[in-house]
Motif scaffolding. Sequence first.
Motif, PDB file in Angstrom:
ATOM      1  N   TYR A   1       0.939  -1.065  -0.109  1.00  0.00           N
ATOM      2  CA  TYR A   1       0.024  -0.044   0.027  1.00  0.00           C
ATOM      3  C   TYR A   1       0.902   1.309  -0.072  1.00  0.00           C
ATOM      4  CZ  TYR A   1      -3.338  -3.757   1.055  1.00  0.00           C
ATOM      5  OH  TYR A   1      -4.005  -4.818   1.233  1.00  0.00           O
ATOM      6  N   HIS A   2       0.945   1.886  -1.220  1.00  0.00           N
ATOM      7  CA  HIS A   2       1.782   3.043  -1.231  1.00  0.00           C
ATOM      8  C   HIS A   2       1.209   4.325  -1.296  1.00  0.00           C
ATOM      9  CE1 HIS A   2       5.789   4.968  -2.984  1.00  0.00           C
ATOM     10  NE2 HIS A   2       4.567   5.779  -3.603  1.00  0.00           N
ATOM     11  N   PHE A   3       1.311   5.160  -0.222  1.00  0.00           N
ATOM     12  CA  PHE A   3       0.644   6.390  -0.058  1.00  0.00           C
ATOM     13  C   PHE A   3       1.651   7.531  -0.400  1.00  0.00           C
ATOM     14  CE2 PHE A   3      -1.105   3.387   2.886  1.00  0.00           C
ATOM     15  CZ  PHE A   3      -2.392   3.499   2.680  1.00  0.00           C
ATOM     16  N   ILE A   4       0.764   8.409  -0.859  1.00  0.00           N
ATOM     17  CA  ILE A   4       1.436   9.988  -1.240  1.00  0.00           C
ATOM     18  C   ILE A   4       0.572  11.040  -0.726  1.00  0.00           C
ATOM     19  CG2 ILE A   4       2.499  11.305  -3.179  1.00  0.00           C
ATOM     20  CD1 ILE A   4       3.197   8.734  -4.953  1.00  0.00           C
ATOM     21  N   VAL A   5       1.125  12.076  -0.073  1.00  0.00           N
ATOM     22  CA  VAL A   5       0.365  13.130   0.211  1.00  0.00           C
ATOM     23  C   VAL A   5       0.130  14.008  -0.955  1.00  0.00           C
ATOM     24  CG1 VAL A   5       0.038  15.043   1.730  1.00  0.00           C
ATOM     25  CG2 VAL A   5       1.017  13.031   2.561  1.00  0.00           C
ATOM     26  N   SER A   6      -1.229  14.225  -1.374  1.00  0.00           N
ATOM     27  CA  SER A   6      -1.647  15.255  -2.524  1.00  0.00           C
ATOM     28  C   SER A   6      -2.165  16.373  -1.994  1.00  0.00           C
ATOM     29  CB  SER A   6      -2.223  14.534  -3.561  1.00  0.00           C
ATOM     30  OG  SER A   6      -3.445  14.136  -3.148  1.00  0.00           O
ATOM     31  N   VAL A   7      -2.673  16.500  -0.958  1.00  0.00           N
ATOM     32  CA  VAL A   7      -3.150  17.659  -0.146  1.00  0.00           C
ATOM     33  C   VAL A   7      -2.770  17.755   1.367  1.00  0.00           C
ATOM     34  CG1 VAL A   7      -5.404  18.889   0.593  1.00  0.00           C
ATOM     35  CG2 VAL A   7      -5.235  17.719  -1.632  1.00  0.00           C
ATOM     36  N   ALA A   8      -1.909  18.821   1.610  1.00  0.00           N
ATOM     37  CA  ALA A   8      -1.294  18.870   2.969  1.00  0.00           C
ATOM     38  C   ALA A   8      -2.749  19.098   4.098  1.00  0.00           C
ATOM     39  CB  ALA A   8      -0.482  19.882   3.104  1.00  0.00           C
ATOM     40  N   MET A   9      -2.403  18.662   5.192  1.00  0.00           N
ATOM     41  CA  MET A   9      -3.505  19.067   6.378  1.00  0.00           C
ATOM     42  C   MET A   9      -3.131  20.287   6.848  1.00  0.00           C
ATOM     43  SD  MET A   9      -5.829  16.894   6.435  1.00  0.00           S
ATOM     44  CE  MET A   9      -6.510  15.181   6.331  1.00  0.00           C
ATOM     45  N   GLY A  10      -4.198  21.073   7.250  1.00  0.00           N
ATOM     46  CA  GLY A  10      -4.091  22.130   8.098  1.00  0.00           C
ATOM     47  C   GLY A  10      -4.481  22.207   9.323  1.00  0.00           C
ATOM     48  N   GLY A  11      -4.303  23.145  10.409  1.00  0.00           N
ATOM     49  CA  GLY A  11      -4.925  23.225  11.389  1.00  0.00           C
ATOM     50  C   GLY A  11      -4.584  22.109  12.430  1.00  0.00           C
ATOM     51  N   SER A  12      -5.756  21.411  13.012  1.00  0.00           N
ATOM     52  CA  SER A  12      -5.505  20.377  13.712  1.00  0.00           C
ATOM     53  C   SER A  12      -6.007  18.970  12.963  1.00  0.00           C
ATOM     54  CB  SER A  12      -6.241  20.507  15.103  1.00  0.00           C
ATOM     55  OG  SER A  12      -7.794  20.577  14.803  1.00  0.00           O
ATOM     56  N   THR A  13      -6.115  18.986  12.033  1.00  0.00           N
ATOM     57  CA  THR A  13      -6.546  17.917  10.971  1.00  0.00           C
ATOM     58  C   THR A  13      -5.469  16.761  10.733  1.00  0.00           C
ATOM     59  OG1 THR A  13      -6.632  19.093   8.960  1.00  0.00           O
ATOM     60  CG2 THR A  13      -8.780  18.900  10.054  1.00  0.00           C
ATOM     61  N   THR A  14      -5.820  15.683  10.567  1.00  0.00           N
ATOM     62  CA  THR A  14      -4.699  14.569  10.280  1.00  0.00           C
ATOM     63  C   THR A  14      -5.218  13.438   9.290  1.00  0.00           C
ATOM     64  OG1 THR A  14      -5.462  13.349  11.982  1.00  0.00           O
ATOM     65  CG2 THR A  14      -3.695  14.718  12.658  1.00  0.00           C
ATOM     66  N   TYR A  15      -4.173  13.056   8.634  1.00  0.00           N
ATOM     67  CA  TYR A  15      -4.345  11.684   8.041  1.00  0.00           C
ATOM     68  C   TYR A  15      -3.873  10.523   9.017  1.00  0.00           C
ATOM     69  CZ  TYR A  15      -4.617  14.181   3.577  1.00  0.00           C
ATOM     70  OH  TYR A  15      -4.872  14.950   2.275  1.00  0.00           O
ATOM     71  N   LYS A  16      -4.534   9.605   9.228  1.00  0.00           N
ATOM     72  CA  LYS A  16      -4.357   8.490  10.266  1.00  0.00           C
ATOM     73  C   LYS A  16      -4.596   7.232   9.469  1.00  0.00           C
ATOM     74  CE  LYS A  16      -5.683   8.870  14.463  1.00  0.00           C
ATOM     75  NZ  LYS A  16      -6.262   8.984  15.611  1.00  0.00           N
ATOM     76  N   ILE A  17      -3.209   6.512   9.656  1.00  0.00           N
ATOM     77  CA  ILE A  17      -3.428   5.096   8.983  1.00  0.00           C
ATOM     78  C   ILE A  17      -3.200   4.060   9.999  1.00  0.00           C
ATOM     79  CG2 ILE A  17      -2.276   3.308   7.155  1.00  0.00           C
ATOM     80  CD1 ILE A  17      -1.170   6.157   5.985  1.00  0.00           C
ATOM     81  N   GLN A  18      -4.195   3.240  10.204  1.00  0.00           N
ATOM     82  CA  GLN A  18      -4.090   2.178  11.401  1.00  0.00           C
ATOM     83  C   GLN A  18      -4.428   0.835  10.924  1.00  0.00           C
ATOM     84  OE1 GLN A  18      -7.368   4.049  13.859  1.00  0.00           O
ATOM     85  NE2 GLN A  18      -8.802   2.853  12.927  1.00  0.00           N
ATOM     86  N   VAL A  19      -4.096  -0.136  11.789  1.00  0.00           N
ATOM     87  CA  VAL A  19      -4.188  -1.382  11.473  1.00  0.00           C
ATOM     88  C   VAL A  19      -5.588  -1.770  11.975  1.00  0.00           C
ATOM     89  CG1 VAL A  19      -1.909  -2.076  11.988  1.00  0.00           C
ATOM     90  CG2 VAL A  19      -3.359  -2.238  13.951  1.00  0.00           C
ATOM     91  N   ALA A  20      -6.053  -3.161  11.540  1.00  0.00           N
ATOM     92  CA  ALA A  20      -7.441  -3.288  11.708  1.00  0.00           C
ATOM     93  C   ALA A  20      -7.900  -3.795  13.121  1.00  0.00           C
ATOM     94  CB  ALA A  20      -7.757  -4.960  10.730  1.00  0.00           C
ATOM     95  N   ASP A  21      -7.103  -4.396  14.012  1.00  0.00           N
ATOM     96  CA  ASP A  21      -7.210  -4.707  15.466  1.00  0.00           C
ATOM     97  C   ASP A  21      -5.989  -4.687  16.143  1.00  0.00           C
ATOM     98  OD1 ASP A  21      -6.008  -7.285  15.045  1.00  0.00           O
ATOM     99  OD2 ASP A  21      -7.640  -7.843  14.092  1.00  0.00           O
ATOM    100  N   ALA A  22      -6.210  -4.788  17.326  1.00  0.00           N
ATOM    101  CA  ALA A  22      -4.867  -4.429  18.283  1.00  0.00           C
ATOM    102  C   ALA A  22      -4.037  -5.604  18.238  1.00  0.00           C
ATOM    103  CB  ALA A  22      -5.186  -4.459  19.677  1.00  0.00           C
ATOM    104  N   ASP A  23      -4.203  -6.809  17.539  1.00  0.00           N
ATOM    105  CA  ASP A  23      -3.552  -7.963  17.223  1.00  0.00           C
ATOM    106  C   ASP A  23      -2.318  -7.514  16.072  1.00  0.00           C
ATOM    107  OD1 ASP A  23      -4.539  -9.588  19.037  1.00  0.00           O
ATOM    108  OD2 ASP A  23      -6.055 -10.513  17.574  1.00  0.00           O
ATOM    109  N   ASN A  24      -2.657  -6.689  15.078  1.00  0.00           N
ATOM    110  CA  ASN A  24      -1.672  -6.217  14.186  1.00  0.00           C
ATOM    111  C   ASN A  24      -0.977  -5.173  14.578  1.00  0.00           C
ATOM    112  OD1 ASN A  24      -2.931  -7.180  11.185  1.00  0.00           O
ATOM    113  ND2 ASN A  24      -4.350  -7.402  12.909  1.00  0.00           N
ATOM    114  N   THR A  25       0.417  -5.073  14.154  1.00  0.00           N
ATOM    115  CA  THR A  25       1.367  -4.087  14.309  1.00  0.00           C
ATOM    116  C   THR A  25       2.094  -3.638  13.296  1.00  0.00           C
ATOM    117  OG1 THR A  25       3.211  -5.549  15.264  1.00  0.00           O
ATOM    118  CG2 THR A  25       1.660  -4.709  16.761  1.00  0.00           C
TER     119      THR A  25
END
Length: 163
Positions: A64-88
């Motif tokens: 999964y190859h991610f590239i930022v094409s729009v920067a976040m501003g203020g207190s907003t974020t891009y968050k990428i997370q796993v499916a459940d707590a077993d994944n790291t």
Amino acid sequence: TGAVAISSQLTLTGSFKPAIHTFTATDAITEIEHAGRTLLLGEVGGNANVVLTLPDATGSGNIYHFIVSVAMGGSTTYKIQVADADNTIAGQIMYLDEDGTAVTSFPTVAASDTITLNGGTTGGIIGDYLELVDIATDQYHVRGTMRVAAGANPATPFSAAVS
């Protein structure tokens, strides 16, 4: 529709053009829709949080190859997370601090399961990128390059936030 299985070597004599997908809102990442594609982090306006949830890691080798094409501003974020707590997630992301052109690397820790890009201290400037590879059951590998704009100091993008 579906998967193509090839049991021996395949030689392409032309080019192979992977599709591009742009994330503009919170979404679930899937193998069929997103693996092997260029995935743009492109929330329109950079003013709303985007949370992307990876599929359960199985050792599929999917990238999964991610590239930022729009920067976040203020207190907003891009968050990428796993499916459940077993994944790291294991690996590191390199950061260029544009104040003094110093390079910093932030490695994951054993419990890392979330990557947060805030457009500031944790990266997320247009052109920044990261890759996640499904390498084993419950395990992703990450690598990437980010920049931190002048006036901010790099900070780790990794946390253990999935319960």
